[in-house]
Design a protein around this motif. Structure first.
Motif, PDB file in Angstrom:
ATOM      1  N   TYR A   1      15.408 108.624  28.855  1.00 37.33           N
ATOM      2  CA  TYR A   1      14.563 108.616  30.044  1.00 37.33           C
ATOM      3  C   TYR A   1      14.695 107.274  30.760  1.00 37.33           C
ATOM      4  O   TYR A   1      14.785 106.226  30.123  1.00 37.33           O
ATOM      5  N   LEU A   2      14.700 107.349  32.070  1.00 34.33           N
ATOM      6  CA  LEU A   2      14.758 106.162  32.912  1.00 34.33           C
ATOM      7  C   LEU A   2      13.352 105.860  33.421  1.00 34.33           C
ATOM      8  O   LEU A   2      12.655 106.754  33.897  1.00 34.33           O
ATOM      9  N   ILE A   3      12.953 104.588  33.298  1.00 32.73           N
ATOM     10  CA  ILE A   3      11.621 104.166  33.716  1.00 32.73           C
ATOM     11  C   ILE A   3      11.750 103.281  34.951  1.00 32.73           C
ATOM     12  O   ILE A   3      12.589 102.389  35.010  1.00 32.73           O
ATOM     13  N   GLY A   4      10.906 103.527  35.928  1.00 30.51           N
ATOM     14  CA  GLY A   4      10.827 102.698  37.129  1.00 30.51           C
ATOM     15  C   GLY A   4       9.376 102.526  37.532  1.00 30.51           C
ATOM     16  O   GLY A   4       8.459 102.874  36.780  1.00 30.51           O
ATOM     17  N   ALA A   5       9.169 102.003  38.705  1.00 32.29           N
ATOM     18  CA  ALA A   5       7.806 101.801  39.203  1.00 32.29           C
ATOM     19  C   ALA A   5       7.859 101.661  40.713  1.00 32.29           C
ATOM     20  O   ALA A   5       8.871 101.210  41.272  1.00 32.29           O
ATOM     21  N   SER A   6       6.783 102.022  41.375  1.00 34.93           N
ATOM     22  CA  SER A   6       6.703 101.826  42.816  1.00 34.93           C
ATOM     23  C   SER A   6       6.609 100.341  43.129  1.00 34.93           C
ATOM     24  O   SER A   6       6.217  99.526  42.285  1.00 34.93           O
ATOM     25  N   HIS A   7       6.980  99.982  44.334  1.00 32.24           N
ATOM     26  CA  HIS A   7       6.936  98.578  44.762  1.00 32.24           C
ATOM     27  C   HIS A   7       5.520  98.025  44.644  1.00 32.24           C
ATOM     28  O   HIS A   7       5.314  96.895  44.167  1.00 32.24           O
ATOM     29  N   LEU A   8       4.558  98.829  45.046  1.00 28.79           N
ATOM     30  CA  LEU A   8       3.164  98.405  44.968  1.00 28.79           C
ATOM     31  C   LEU A   8       2.720  98.205  43.523  1.00 28.79           C
ATOM     32  O   LEU A   8       2.013  97.242  43.199  1.00 28.79           O
ATOM     33  N   ARG A   9       3.156  99.107  42.652  1.00 28.20           N
ATOM     34  CA  ARG A   9       2.805  99.005  41.227  1.00 28.20           C
ATOM     35  C   ARG A   9       3.361  97.721  40.613  1.00 28.20           C
ATOM     36  O   ARG A   9       2.697  97.065  39.807  1.00 28.20           O
ATOM     37  N   LEU A  10       4.572  97.353  41.002  1.00 25.57           N
ATOM     38  CA  LEU A  10       5.184  96.139  40.474  1.00 25.57           C
ATOM     39  C   LEU A  10       4.462  94.895  40.967  1.00 25.57           C
ATOM     40  O   LEU A  10       4.308  93.922  40.217  1.00 25.57           O
ATOM     41  N   LEU A  11       4.009  94.903  42.222  1.00 26.54           N
ATOM     42  CA  LEU A  11       3.278  93.756  42.752  1.00 26.54           C
ATOM     43  C   LEU A  11       1.955  93.567  42.019  1.00 26.54           C
ATOM     44  O   LEU A  11       1.576  92.438  41.668  1.00 26.54           O
ATOM     45  N   LEU A  12       1.248  94.670  41.769  1.00 24.32           N
ATOM     46  CA  LEU A  12      -0.008  94.563  41.010  1.00 24.32           C
ATOM     47  C   LEU A  12       0.265  94.157  39.562  1.00 24.32           C
ATOM     48  O   LEU A  12      -0.521  93.437  38.947  1.00 24.32           O
ATOM     49  N   GLY A  13       1.390  94.614  39.030  1.00 24.76           N
ATOM     50  CA  GLY A  13       1.766  94.205  37.678  1.00 24.76           C
ATOM     51  C   GLY A  13       2.105  92.734  37.600  1.00 24.76           C
ATOM     52  O   GLY A  13       1.822  92.071  36.591  1.00 24.76           O
ATOM     53  N   ALA A  14       2.716  92.198  38.675  1.00 27.68           N
ATOM     54  CA  ALA A  14       3.018  90.763  38.714  1.00 27.68           C
ATOM     55  C   ALA A  14       1.744  89.942  38.637  1.00 27.68           C
ATOM     56  O   ALA A  14       1.712  88.878  38.006  1.00 27.68           O
ATOM     57  N   GLU A  15       0.687  90.416  39.273  1.00 33.71           N
ATOM     58  CA  GLU A  15      -0.607  89.724  39.193  1.00 33.71           C
ATOM     59  C   GLU A  15      -1.186  89.820  37.786  1.00 33.71           C
ATOM     60  O   GLU A  15      -1.741  88.854  37.254  1.00 33.71           O
ATOM     61  N   THR A  16      -1.026  90.978  37.154  1.00 30.49           N
ATOM     62  CA  THR A  16      -1.559  91.181  35.808  1.00 30.49           C
ATOM     63  C   THR A  16      -0.922  90.241  34.793  1.00 30.49           C
ATOM     64  O   THR A  16      -1.615  89.654  33.948  1.00 30.49           O
ATOM     65  N   VAL A  17       0.392  90.084  34.860  1.00 30.93           N
ATOM     66  CA  VAL A  17       1.079  89.236  33.878  1.00 30.93           C
ATOM     67  C   VAL A  17       1.057  87.763  34.265  1.00 30.93           C
ATOM     68  O   VAL A  17       1.498  86.909  33.496  1.00 30.93           O
ATOM     69  N   GLY A  18       0.572  87.457  35.476  1.00 34.17           N
ATOM     70  CA  GLY A  18       0.405  86.053  35.873  1.00 34.17           C
ATOM     71  C   GLY A  18       1.659  85.367  36.334  1.00 34.17           C
ATOM     72  O   GLY A  18       1.818  84.156  36.112  1.00 34.17           O
TER      73      GLY A  18
END
Length: 596
Positions: free
Chosen positions: A65-82
């Protein structure tokens, strides 16, 4: 209005595969449905809120399986991981979605604001933090028990249901990096910024340290060559070289700390806050509330962990150290046998036999180090450390103590018990050169040869496929999933640590040690770059502000080298001649030099 996870949709019109997960063949359908649902489910429901797409193989199996994410999801994830990014005013700040417009190069349609390695790091973080809630077992596998707070990915891996997770290579970027990194033979600096952008800060810092350490060895090598040539048989004329040695081993580490801080500030990891460090996937315990973050996570008694460390791990390490010393004494028996044989026969063959015990001992040391490494990993995992940094620190401490005694005990014994400088030179040269040859073969040449054979076989097989799927993607995934897994920079730093020990401790009696170290490191830069780009799967990026506990390890070795070189200076005939009447004055002078 502040955006939250509730408004985030998992739909993305242009799916970009970033991470690959491979399930075991024959995995039950209900397990796949449950796992994929947790991946795409919303955060509020305990999911990762990512995108997933099956890669159908020629026989119709859906195990990859290939995993990806929406652009918005990645931006919110960037905030989560600091993640720390550069702002328009050239300052470095932790990224927040609400203030995204203040960051340099940000635009709503700029999908390159986050590097591919940063996106893959975010996805890895989310997958690792998929934790069981009400499930008592993995659906379809009653034996795979779950409890609240248990990492789902970890349980799938330990039960063999999930085979592997790895990030995909960007073939175009990798081609450019290979060309500037090792594609042409040239004298110059490595493209550390490009390495950091592609592989992450941890690997970039390793190559930065390897490059710096190689340049730092050059003065020792330049001085060592004439010193070796003109004082080959005079083993006592090492005072000046030992003095330079103890100064060198101290200064280079202080300079490195400054260089490291400059690089990591530019990369944004110097300012990353430790509060974002999540429990490691292997950590288990009853579900509780973290008093600092207020989040639900597993909790484990520190008293139980300390009991495991001091009642099991410490005695095991001591037992291994005793065994290492026992093997060392066997080595000295072999040395004596070889010397007696040479005295009796006095032939070319008997002269060569003098080196055989050291070569055998060097090979045995490498074997013992690798076996002990596996045992240390098992024990450290069993101790159940909450944070990955704590796990790494305890593992490194166990391995360093054993490796130090295993590699250097015989040299200390020869220098300060036998007082045999000729044997010390012979043993140091043999241990250093043999270990370098074995490491180059085991870490680079053998994996590269095996990988080339596999690539030829896989390309022939892949081109014969007749599917409607994107053939280039199928080929890439099938090639990469069979590559070896890079387990981090641990072994690479350990090799440099032992090399630093050989050079800083006793190179005054074998000045060519730095020369061989430079030659080894030059080839190491190219071979390590080759294995990162061609032999191993792309590792997940790991943000870091420094080389971690390895800095302390090198500084400790530096202190030991200062003491060692001061004692060697005090033992030399030149210095002893300055204190013909009072040995106490000599001891006090040496002690004062060490304290200074």
């Amino acid at each position: 209005m502040k955006e939250t996870w509730s408004f985030l949709d998992t739909f993305e019109p242009n799916f970009r595969p970033l991470v690959v997960i491979e399930l075991a063949k024959g995995t039950k359908k209900e397990t796949i449905e449950w796992f994929t649902k947790r991946i795409v489910d919303k955060k509020a429901n305990g999911g990762a809120q990512l995108l997933i797409k099956p890669l159908v193989t020629e026989n119709g199996d859906e195990t990859i399986y290939l995993i990806g994410a929406s652009h918005l999801r990645l931006l919110l994830g960037a905030e989560t991981v600091g993640l720390v990014k550069e702002c328009n005013d050239n300052s470095m700040r932790s990224f927040t979605y609400s203030s995204r417009k203040t960051f340099k190069d940000f635009a709503d349609d700029n999908h390159n604001f986050l590097t591919m390695s940063e996106c893959q790091y975010i996805i890895k973080h989310e997958l690792e933090n998929l934790r069981a809630r009400d499930e008592k077992m993995i659906p379809g596998y009653p034996q795979a028990k779950l409890y609240p707070g248990k990492s789902i990915v970890r349980r799938l891996l330990t039960n063999g249901i999930l085979v592997q997770i790895f990030p995909l290579h960007d073939r175009e970027e990798l081609k450019k990096l290979r060309h500037t990194w090792y594609g042409r033979v040239k004298i110059g600096y490595q493209p550390l910024d490009e390495i950091r952008s592609y592989f992450g800060e941890t690997i970039a810092l390793y190559f930065g340290f390897l490059e710096y350490f190689t340049f730092a060895l050059i003065p020792m090598a330049v001085i060592g060559i004439p010193y070796y040539v003109f004082a080959w048989e005079d083993y006592d004329k090492y005072v000046m070289f030992a003095t330079f040695n103890l100064l060198w081993s101290t200064v280079i580490l202080e300079v490195w700390k400054r260089i490291c801080a400059v690089m990591t500030y530019r990369w944004g990891t110097l300012l990353m806050k430790r509060q974002f460090e999540e429990p490691r996937p292997g950590f288990h315990g009853a579900l509780g509330i973290n008093p600092v973050t207020g989040r639900e996570e597993p909790v484990y008694s520190s008293i139980k962990r300390q009991l495991r460390i001091y009642l099991v791990s410490v005695p095991f390490v001591c037992l291994c150290l005793y065994f290492s010393l026992y093997v060392m004494m066997i080595y000295f028996d072999l040395e004596q046998w070889a010397l007696d044989y040479h005295e009796e026969n006095k032939s070319t063959f008997s002269s060569l036999m003098l080196y055989v015990p050291s070569i055998i001992y060097a090979v045995v040391i490498e074997i013992m180090n690798r076996i002990y490494r596996y045992a240390a990993e098992f024990l450290t995992s069993w101790e159940n450390h909450r944070l990955e940094s704590s796990y790494q620190n305890h593992l490194i401490l166990k391995v360093l103590v054993f490796n130090f005694l295993n590699c250097f005990a015989s040299l200390f014994y020869i220098a300060f018990v036998l007082f045999d400088m000729k044997l010390l030179r012979q043993s140091l040269a043999t241990l250093l050169i043999t270990s370098q040859i074995l490491n180059q073969f085991a870490e680079s040449l053998l994996p590269y040869w095996l990988q080339k054979r596999h690539v030829k076989k896989m390309k022939k097989h892949t081109h014969s496929l007749k599917t409607e799927t994107d053939l280039s993607l199928v080929e890439q995934v099938n090639l990469e999933k069979e590559m070896g897994t890079y387990f981090g920079t641990f072994d690479d730093y350990l090799e440099l640590f032992l090399q630093f020990g050989y050079v800083s401790l006793f190179s005054c009696v074998y000045p060519l040690a730095a020369v061989f170290a430079v030659l080894n490191n030059v080839t190491e830069i190219y071979s390590d770059a080759l294995k990162m780009c061609r032999v191993y799967k792309r590792p997940f990026a790991e943000p870091t502000a420094n080389i971690g506990v390895w800095q302390l390890a090198f500084e400790t070795m530096s202190v030991i080298s200062v003491v060692t070189n001061c004692i060697l200076i005090g033992m030399s005939p030149q210095v002893n001649a300055l204190f013909p009447d009072s040995k106490m004055d000599l001891v006090l002078t040496v002690a004062l030099v060490e304290v200074w």
